[in-house]
Design an enzyme around this catalytic site. Sequence first.
Site, PDB file in Angstrom:
ATOM      1  N   SER A 176       0.797  -1.239   0.000  1.00 39.88           N
ATOM      2  CA  SER A 176       0.000   0.000   0.000  1.00 39.88           C
ATOM      3  C   SER A 176       0.826   1.283   0.000  1.00 39.88           C
ATOM      4  O   SER A 176       0.245   2.370  -0.080  1.00 39.88           O
ATOM      5  CB  SER A 176      -0.954   0.011   1.191  1.00 39.88           C
ATOM      6  OG  SER A 176      -2.085  -0.793   0.916  1.00 39.88           O
ATOM      7  N   LYS A 206       0.037   3.706  -2.717  1.00 39.86           N
ATOM      8  CA  LYS A 206      -0.985   4.749  -2.631  1.00 39.86           C
ATOM      9  C   LYS A 206      -0.384   6.148  -2.544  1.00 39.86           C
ATOM     10  O   LYS A 206      -1.089   7.137  -2.762  1.00 39.86           O
ATOM     11  CB  LYS A 206      -1.910   4.478  -1.445  1.00 39.86           C
ATOM     12  CG  LYS A 206      -2.752   3.204  -1.594  1.00 39.86           C
ATOM     13  CD  LYS A 206      -3.718   3.044  -0.429  1.00 39.86           C
ATOM     14  CE  LYS A 206      -4.596   1.818  -0.588  1.00 39.86           C
ATOM     15  NZ  LYS A 206      -3.911   0.553  -0.291  1.00 39.86           N
ATOM     16  N   SER A 260      -6.154   3.127   4.549  1.00 38.51           N
ATOM     17  CA  SER A 260      -5.554   2.333   3.470  1.00 38.51           C
ATOM     18  C   SER A 260      -6.595   1.523   2.699  1.00 38.51           C
ATOM     19  O   SER A 260      -6.323   0.398   2.250  1.00 38.51           O
ATOM     20  CB  SER A 260      -4.462   1.390   4.018  1.00 38.51           C
ATOM     21  OG  SER A 260      -3.584   0.987   2.991  1.00 38.51           O
ATOM     22  N   LYS A 306       2.600   6.380   5.180  1.00 38.92           N
ATOM     23  CA  LYS A 306       1.836   5.292   4.585  1.00 38.92           C
ATOM     24  C   LYS A 306       2.403   3.935   4.969  1.00 38.92           C
ATOM     25  O   LYS A 306       3.572   3.656   4.769  1.00 38.92           O
ATOM     26  CB  LYS A 306       1.821   5.401   3.056  1.00 38.92           C
ATOM     27  CG  LYS A 306       0.801   4.481   2.396  1.00 38.92           C
ATOM     28  CD  LYS A 306      -0.611   4.950   2.686  1.00 38.92           C
ATOM     29  CE  LYS A 306      -1.621   3.828   2.635  1.00 38.92           C
ATOM     30  NZ  LYS A 306      -1.547   2.875   3.748  1.00 38.92           N
TER      31      LYS A 306
END
Length: 295
Positions: A62, A65, A126, A241
């Site tokens: 993730s 992202k 997320s 993140k």
Amino acid sequence: MKKLIFVIVIIVLSITVVMNNKETTFEKADLSVQAKAIILLDADTGKVMYEENSTEALPIASMSKLMTEYLVLNAIKSGTLSWESTYEPSAYIQQIKGLSAAVKLGMTPGHSYTVDELFTAMTVHSANDAAMALAEMISGTEEAFVELMNKQAKSFGLKETTFYNASGLDGDYIGKGREETNLASAQDVSIIARKLIAKHPEVLDFTKLTSFKTGNGTTLWSTNLMLEGMPQAFPGIDGLKTGYTDLAGSCFAGTGVFEGRRIISVVMAVESERGDTTTPRFELTKELIERFVLN
């Protein structure tokens, strides 16, 4: 004689250029938590403070992202999207709803969701379906959005980055082959993070949130346990993140301000003998900051 002096000057200049272009190497530190790749740098100057294996392409889960966030914020600033723009889940997004391996906002057919809610769900919780939805809003399809992601990566000069989807899910999670899994080096992830914060500092208004309420009143929590008020809170951290998949293992691109400097850290495939896939990435991030920034 003049010719000899000229040759000597050229040799000295050549050696100087080579030395200046040579990457700084770091003696491997005896860290309490190990990872396949690490990088720690000053976001303002780009100076690397510590790194291990930072140029190898690895699955990034993730942390992908970060690029999706960058492109969404580009679209908002250009007027292509607004925070109030609405989205109704496509058939493709509805299929993701039943995917147990994916973190989701959990969109319901026939309901509308604003860019603000989707972006917050993607950035804080997320949510993979939110990332895919935003990709569709910008480019029509996730496939077309991925082309935009790779084009942006190329413009950043990233040499070890390849995107296959907007969320970071391993390819086999979403009915594709494992070879269609997003890859990047720790160095490349740090560059994306640095570009994102520099161009869109408002992203930190989202990443520092410990939770948010969805349109239907459900509270969703941040995956970043280092934020103030969270179980592994570390003063100064305000992003950025997390990531976890089977192929990527436990990852974290962290950022915060320490002694007046914004620091970015990336840890990938963090190892843990305890079988804990969550806390070791934060323990390692804390150790890196304490050892190389606050010492």
